[in-house]
Design an enzyme around this catalytic site. Structure first.
Site, PDB file in Angstrom:
ATOM      1  N   THR A 384      34.962-119.945  42.009  1.00 45.40           N
ATOM      2  CA  THR A 384      34.208-121.199  42.085  1.00 45.40           C
ATOM      3  C   THR A 384      33.976-121.812  40.703  1.00 45.40           C
ATOM      4  O   THR A 384      34.203-121.192  39.684  1.00 45.40           O
ATOM      5  CB  THR A 384      32.865-120.981  42.829  1.00 45.40           C
ATOM      6  N   ASP A 424      35.239-116.861  54.135  1.00 46.44           N
ATOM      7  CA  ASP A 424      33.789-116.916  53.976  1.00 46.44           C
ATOM      8  C   ASP A 424      33.064-116.785  55.318  1.00 46.44           C
ATOM      9  O   ASP A 424      31.849-116.654  55.369  1.00 46.44           O
ATOM     10  CB  ASP A 424      33.362-118.222  53.295  1.00 46.44           C
ATOM     11  N   GLY A 469      30.147-117.839  41.224  1.00 46.23           N
ATOM     12  CA  GLY A 469      29.848-116.411  41.239  1.00 46.23           C
ATOM     13  C   GLY A 469      29.719-115.762  42.593  1.00 46.23           C
ATOM     14  O   GLY A 469      29.033-114.742  42.732  1.00 46.23           O
ATOM     15  N   GLY A 470      30.342-116.323  43.653  1.00 43.85           N
ATOM     16  CA  GLY A 470      30.255-115.687  44.964  1.00 43.85           C
ATOM     17  C   GLY A 470      28.819-115.599  45.448  1.00 43.85           C
ATOM     18  O   GLY A 470      28.003-116.490  45.212  1.00 43.85           O
TER      19      GLY A 470
END
Length: 564
Positions: A384, A424, A469-470
């Site tokens: 991201t 996701d 950062g997930g």
């Protein structure tokens, strides 16, 4: 397991460009790539505003940061319109194709597929991209410069080439499947000795003529090209070439729409903190944490103190436990937003916290309005990109975008990477006989952790923040809010804070920081500890002395440019 190993190796191998602006200026630009920041400044200098500059930034990031973001993915944007004193929240998240079903990531025996490469790589993981539609719709409503003028920097950079950065080079070394998938293999790798493919080296001038062709079509025809025209055809051809039974169709592209959602805002002390609501879990989880922190004297706790790390860990686990059960696309399920943020509910949840010991087995609560679901099987990864822009007139953008990744599905179309955003979703549709809220469904948006945030003080713009950062994004951004409000830190000081968190299984302490000195004491409180590299990418703007200062996270390659 190899996928997780390469992520760890990737994080340890990076060098970064660190930039900050400490003297207040009329506006500020902070992005994750110097070219993107310069493209934004170029637009501002030509009379453009924050929305115009955001278009230029995203087009450049697609080229220079393909491992993290691109027009083949999705985004969330918060936009503050100074002239009307109104905040807008725009959902450009990817959608599942209309022909998928909830068993998308199950094998023929009904078991979940191996995440990497089985679930990630290939057409099955690609969601309908939303970024181009988001950029065009916001530009139509708020932009100043002609649409085609916003493409010049990215087109020139595509044709003349850019210098490969350490981050791009490093991650390519750990993506073995990418070496075998065309056209990415030929584009991002060169043949070394004995015919072994090597990542394009740092400093290599990388050109992308196919992307420049795409940009020229988009500049001329707008989103119609991406969703109905030549670029749409290239996307579908790429998916079909990978798998003739690919689920996405031209009709899926044609039908994609962004959503103008209500911003999710809550008071934190005397400030109003605003973020994205569902399908992002980021804003809701962050605000749950902040409302619990509000009853503690955070200011008296040092940012790196044992007390703060312990408290953050406990509050983190409480919020993430609820996130796993109740958050998903609000167009498909009733996300109990009000129930989760209700004062009496959070007061009850707060009772779990023991200031002297680590609480075992924190489970989800039962907020008012919640449906009964099973726990989400979360597998998103720390990729991201995020940027912030405040223009000369006080208009402001905080935007987080992604292709999931790294390098999304590894498929390319028209010179850009296609996302793997469908991973996701929960890989399992149900557990213990109950459905999972974030399961795959046709036309549904997968739950996200992206947390673009804007903070107001006395109804005036105070700060912008956000990070890649997930699932760690939520913690990076939440701690940045504490840093700006409770600890009174400048943006550069906030981005330099070492990271700690606990997303449910263990307390994570950032490697090679002062936090490692707390390991023994935290273990004595019962914390299971993991020392890890952390890959935040905070970009922050802060109102100061009638101007703005900003910072880009030293862990990445960002650049801050003041606007005067």
């Amino acid at each position: 397991m190899k996928f997780f190993v390469f992520i760890i190796l990737y994080l340890t191998s990076l060098t970064s460009i660190y930039a900050e602006s400490t003297s207040p200026s009329k506006g500020i630009i902070a992005t994750s790539n110097p070219h993107a920041s310069k493209a934004a400044k170029d637009i501002i200098d030509k009379g453009g505003n924050a929305i115009d500059a955001s278009v230029a930034v995203q087009l450049v990031l697609t080229l220079t940061e393909p491992q993290a973001t691109g027009i083949g993915g999705g985004a969330f944007m918060l936009y503050w319109d100074e002239s009307t004193s109104k905040l807008y929240s725009i959902d450009g998240r990817e959608k599942a194709p209309s022909k998928v079903n909830e068993n998308l990531f199950l094998d023929k025996n009904g078991n979940k597929k191996r995440f990497y490469p089985d679930a990630v790589v290939g057409s099955q993981s690609v969601g309908v991209p939303g970024i181009i539609k988001l950029l065009e719709e916001t530009h139509k409503k708020f932009g100043k410069l002609p649409w085609e003028d916003l493409f010049e920097y990215a087109i020139n950079l595509s044709e003349n080439g850019f210098s490969v950065s350490p981050a791009l080079n490093s991650i390519l070394g750990y993506l073995k499947p990418l070496k075998e998938i065309e056209p990415a293999a030929s584009f991002y790798f060169i043949e070394g000795s004995k015919g072994i493919k090597k990542p394009v080296p740092v400093g290599h001038i990388l050109k992308n003529i196919e992307y420049s062709k795409t940009l020229k079509r988009l500049a001329k025809y707008g989103s119609d090209d991406f969703y109905k025209g030549e670029t749409a055809r290239l996307i579908i051809d790429s998916l079909k070439n990978d798998n003739e039974n690919s689920k996405m169709s031209l009709e899926d592209l044609k039908n994609y729409q962004i959503v103008w959602r209500e911003p999710l805002c809550r008071k934190y002390r005397s400030y109003n903190v605003c973020a994205m609501g569902p399908p992002s879990s980021g804003g809701l989880t962050m605000l749950m944490m902040l409302k619990i922190f509000e009853s503690f004297d955070i200011k008296s706790m040092g940012p790196n103190s044992i007390e703060m790390v312990h408290l953050f860990s406990e509050v983190n686990r409480i919020a993430y436990a609820d996130r796993a059960y109740y958050m998903a696309d609000s167009d498909f399920i009733d996300v109990p937003v009000e129930g989760l943020l209700k004062k009496s509910y959070l007061e009850e949840r707060k009772k779990i916290i023991n200031s002297r010991s680590y609480t075992k087995n924190i489970s989800h609560g039962n907020p008012k309005g919640a449906e009964e679901f099973e726990k989400n099987i979360d597998i998103s990864k720390p990729s991201t990109s995020h940027f912030v822009i405040v223009d000369k007139d006080g208009n402001a953008v905080s935007m987080t975008s992604t292709v999931e990744g790294p390098f999304g599905s590894h498929l390319m179309a028209g010179g850009f990477i296609l996302n793997n955003e469908l991973t996701d979703f929960s890989m399992l549709p149900e557990l213990n006989g109950r459905k999972i809220a974030n399961r795959v469904e046709p036309n549904k948006r997968p739950m996200s952790s992206m947390t673009p945030t804007i903070i107001f003080k006395d109804k005036n713009l105070f700060a912008l923040t956000g990070s890649p950062g997930g699932t760690s994004i939520i913690n990076y951004v939440t701690k940045s809010v504490l840093g700006l409000i409770d600890w009174g830190l400048d943006p550069s000081e906030v981005t330099e804070l070492p990271h700690y968190m606990n997303r449910g299984n263990y307390t994570e302490l950032e490697k090679n920081t002062v936090l490692e000195n707390l390991e023994t004491e935290l273990e004595s409180l019962g914390h299971p500890i993991k020392i890890q590299n952390k890959r935040s990418g905070l970009h922050i703007a802060l109102k100061k002395d009638n101007g703005y200062i900003g910072a880009a996270d030293p862990r990445r390659e960002g650049l801050v440019i003041p606007i005067n």
